[in-house]
Design an enzyme around this catalytic site. Structure first.
Site, short mmCIF file in Angstrom:
data_model
loop_
_atom_site.label_atom_id
_atom_site.label_comp_id
_atom_site.label_asym_id
_atom_site.label_seq_id
_atom_site.Cartn_x
_atom_site.Cartn_y
_atom_site.Cartn_z
N GLU A 41 0.84 -1.20 0.00
CA GLU A 41 0.00 0.00 0.00
C GLU A 41 0.88 1.25 0.00
O GLU A 41 1.91 1.31 0.67
CB GLU A 41 -0.86 -0.02 1.27
CG GLU A 41 -1.69 1.22 1.51
CD GLU A 41 -2.33 1.23 2.88
OE1 GLU A 41 -3.35 1.92 3.07
OE2 GLU A 41 -1.83 0.53 3.79
N LYS A 111 -9.87 3.50 -1.00
CA LYS A 111 -9.96 2.85 0.31
C LYS A 111 -11.19 3.32 1.10
O LYS A 111 -11.38 4.51 1.33
CB LYS A 111 -8.69 3.15 1.10
CG LYS A 111 -8.54 2.38 2.40
CD LYS A 111 -7.19 2.71 3.04
CE LYS A 111 -6.95 1.90 4.29
NZ LYS A 111 -5.64 2.27 4.91
N CYS A 148 -5.47 -2.75 3.29
CA CYS A 148 -4.95 -2.66 4.65
C CYS A 148 -6.04 -2.72 5.74
O CYS A 148 -6.52 -3.80 6.07
CB CYS A 148 -4.10 -1.40 4.80
SG CYS A 148 -2.95 -1.48 6.20
#
Length: 263
Positions: A41, A111, A148
């Site tokens: 990431e 995200k 993540c």
């Protein structure tokens, strides 16, 4: 069989250096006949002493970093997944996952869950996405996309599997701290087992982040795992293993809950 490569490295403060590392990993994965390469990431830039560097170094998807990768990928059969920070309004950014294949961006995702935890506050610099990630088809295998901190929210993984994903892919920069390596392994194995899907987690390594990238099979077995050092490791996704797991452990059929929806 879907052959996957996991490339973990230490992200530097120079996007040019990170570009060179990414290209090298792509070339190595392509030479090994991998179908998919997963990278960490936020690979544009990182500096533990400059927490604002991600925002300052953000590039649009038509910027020099991505364009260079698209040019390199034109002659490759490989699909590469990573995240970079892209500019948003008023100095903020999006944490944007992209998948590139043969000179094109074939999937992208902003995200959803921002890392406002363990004294960090990602939302101070990043705007959350508002769309469920798309599925990506690679060599006849449906891939679900996560980033993540998404790993800590079982609703997203379940939604992607209900939508048809056989494999969940998660670029990460998993921060070091008490029990954090245990959290990483426990959550990756849990998301795989509870969804009878392969889970591929790739974390940056170095002073700030743990590395320990791994592939977990649909019954929660760790197939391969990296150390804390920069590395490129490989594994195979076996669709027969998915079918076996879903036959003996039919949680997707037995569930009494509806498909999770984004609020």
């Amino acid at each position: 069989m879907l052959k996957v490569a996991l490339g973990q490295f230490v992200v530097s403060r120079s996007w040019q250096d990170n570009l060179a590392t990414t290209i090298t990993l792509m070339q190595q994965a392509e030479a090994a006949n991998a179908h998919l390469l997963v990278l960490p990431e936020g690979i544009l830039a990182r500096d533990i002493n400059d927490p604002d560097l991600n925002s300052k170094q953000a590039q649009p998807l038509d910027g020099p970093f991505v364009n260079s990768l698209l040019n390199i990928s034109q002659t490759m059969s490989l699909t590469t997944i990573m995240t970079i920070h892209t500019p948003a309004l008023e100095g903020l950014t999006y944490n944007t996952l992209i998948a590139i294949h043969q000179g094109k961006i074939v999937a992208k995702y902003r995200k959803l869950h921002l890392y406002d935890a363990f004294t960090d506050k990602e939302s101070a610099k990043v705007i959350a996405g508002d769309q469920i990630p798309p599925l990506l088809d690679i060599a006849g295998t449906k891939i679900g996309l996560m980033i993540c901190y998404d790993l800590r929210f079982p609703e997203l993984a379940r939604r992607l599997v209900i939508d048809g994903a056989d494999v969940l892919v998660l670029p990460a920069a998993w921060v070091r701290g008490p029990l954090k390596e245990s959290h990483w392994e426990l959550l990756l194995r849990t998301r795989a087992l509870e969804n009878t899907a392969y889970m591929i987690g790739v974390s940056e390594c170095g002073v700030r982040n743990i590395g320990c990238s791994m592939v977990v099979d649909p019954l929660g077995v760790v197939v391969t795992q990296a150390t804390e050092q920069p590395s490129l490791i490989f594994a195979e996704v076996d669709k027969k293993r998915i079918a076996y797991a879903r036959n003996i452990l039919p949680v997707l059929k037995n569930t009494r809950f509806n498909k999770p929806q984004l609020t």
